[in-house]
Scaffold this motif. Structure first.
Motif, PDB file in Angstrom:
ATOM      1  N   ASP A  28       0.855  -1.195   0.000  1.00 33.03           N
ATOM      2  CA  ASP A  28       0.000   0.000   0.000  1.00 33.03           C
ATOM      3  C   ASP A  28       0.890   1.245   0.000  1.00 33.03           C
ATOM      4  O   ASP A  28       1.119   1.874   1.027  1.00 33.03           O
ATOM      5  N   PHE A  29       1.357   1.619  -1.178  1.00 34.05           N
ATOM      6  CA  PHE A  29       2.373   2.666  -1.283  1.00 34.05           C
ATOM      7  C   PHE A  29       1.866   4.051  -0.901  1.00 34.05           C
ATOM      8  O   PHE A  29       2.643   4.894  -0.466  1.00 34.05           O
ATOM      9  N   ASN A  30       0.574   4.326  -1.065  1.00 32.79           N
ATOM     10  CA  ASN A  30       0.058   5.651  -0.712  1.00 32.79           C
ATOM     11  C   ASN A  30      -0.617   5.681   0.659  1.00 32.79           C
ATOM     12  O   ASN A  30      -1.199   6.680   1.053  1.00 32.79           O
ATOM     13  N   GLU A  60      -1.154  -0.382  -7.751  1.00 25.70           N
ATOM     14  CA  GLU A  60      -0.063  -0.570  -6.792  1.00 25.70           C
ATOM     15  C   GLU A  60       0.475  -1.995  -6.865  1.00 25.70           C
ATOM     16  O   GLU A  60       1.694  -2.213  -6.819  1.00 25.70           O
ATOM     17  N   ARG A  81       8.745  -0.965  -7.867  1.00 26.49           N
ATOM     18  CA  ARG A  81       8.902  -0.066  -6.725  1.00 26.49           C
ATOM     19  C   ARG A  81       9.752  -0.694  -5.632  1.00 26.49           C
ATOM     20  O   ARG A  81      10.474   0.008  -4.919  1.00 26.49           O
TER      21      ARG A  81
END
Length: 318
Positions: A284-286, A295, A302
């Motif tokens: 959950d990058f954000n 994502e 990433r």
């Protein structure tokens, strides 16, 4: 009409029907009459008889699901025994321990955990088939349930824990006995990740945890391009506040607290699945609490780049 004459008529009609199904080519029926090429004589009645046979294919089952009031088949729950007092009900992320017996649709027992030991899983984290993940929620300690799981909700990867459960049955029937429910907490989650119980996580330990999830429960990365090595390196950097290469319980709890605050403050929720509190937390990058499809698709790249949100000793952030 006598019985012998009736039998003769039935046999004659059956022979004519069979001829009519023979590739649509022109031929003579048993009475010597010429029938039309490409089909059977319209005067001959056709009776379709269905009998028992092999289990239905997935395509047939999907067709039946579409006919089920316009929606897919769902699990069916029968509460066999509910204790008078329920200290807590099982919910997503709780750690639960239970026994089960599993039967096929025709009531043939396939396997039971009695005699080998109960199963312990974390609800809602992909450690069990979707049908049971749903059917076990709300159970109390000592409760007994019968859960019927349709084919579409019984799919799972073969693994050590689930290797005895067939993958091709129309329905599976589980008799469940709930033994214990441990409510989720970050502290219990860390202990679940800490395989050697030394109050810290190392790069190798994170990789070993992922291998254990796959071997025992069939739980893998949804993005097949993700490898455990790059994921473990990213994970350690994400939680390692003092930069020594290991993640202590104190560091882990601080970053989890930070992320939970970001989730609570998030104004937007993308489409996807809820964030996994295990190793999958980093997807959950954000930090909105949802792992979106985008994502998940970009995760392998990433991970190679490293986290943009780094841990810090700043009191404002932690």
């Amino acid at each position: 009409m006598t019985r012998s004459l009736l039998i003769f008529v039935v046999l004659l009609l059956s022979s004519q029907v069979y001829c009519g199904l023979n590739n649509g080519a022109s031929s003579k029926d048993v009475g010597g009459r010429k029938r039309q090429s490409g089909g059977i004589d319209e005067n001959i009645p056709v009776i379709e008889i269905r009998g028992e046979g092999a289990p239905m294919s997935s395509a047939q089952i999907r067709h039946l699901e579409e006919m089920d009031n316009g929606g897919p088949l769902d699990i069916k729950i029968e509460k066999t025994f509910v204790p008078a007092k329920c200290t807590n009900q099982a919910k997503r992320l709780d750690f639960i321990t239970f026994h089960y017996k599993v039967f096929t649709e025709d009531n043939k027992k396939v396997y039971q955990t009695y005699g080998t030991g109960p199963v312990t899983i974390q609800l809602g984290t992909g450690m069990i088939m979707p049908g049971l993940d749903k059917g076990l929620k709300g159970m109390c300690p000592e409760e007994l349930r019968k859960i019927r799981v349709p084919y579409r909700m019984s799919r799972k990867s073969k693994s050590k824990v689930w290797k005895h459960i067939p993958n091709d049955e129309n329905w599976l029937i589980f008799n469940i006995e709930m033994i214990e429910i441990k409510p989720y907490s970050p502290e219990i989650q860390f202990k679940f990740l800490d395989l050697n119980e030394d109050s810290k996580l190392t790069n190798q330990e994170v990789q070993d945890f992922q291998k254990k999830m796959k071997k025992e429960f069939g739980k893998t990365w949804k993005n097949e391009n993700i490898d455990n090595v790059s994921a473990a390196a990213y994970y350690i950097k994400y939680f390692d506040v003092n930069g020594d290469g290991d993640v202590t319980e104190k560091e882990w709890l601080k970053i989890m607290e930070r992320d939970q605050k970001l989730i609570n403050d998030s104004k937007t929720k993308e489409k996807g699945r809820k964030r996994d509190p295990g190793i999958g937390w980093i997807l959950d990058f954000n930090n909105d609490g949802i792992v979106s499809y985008k994502e998940n698709d970009e995760a392998d790249e990433r991970f190679e780049s490293g986290p943009t949100l780094l841990p810090t000793e700043s009191k404002d952030e932690l």
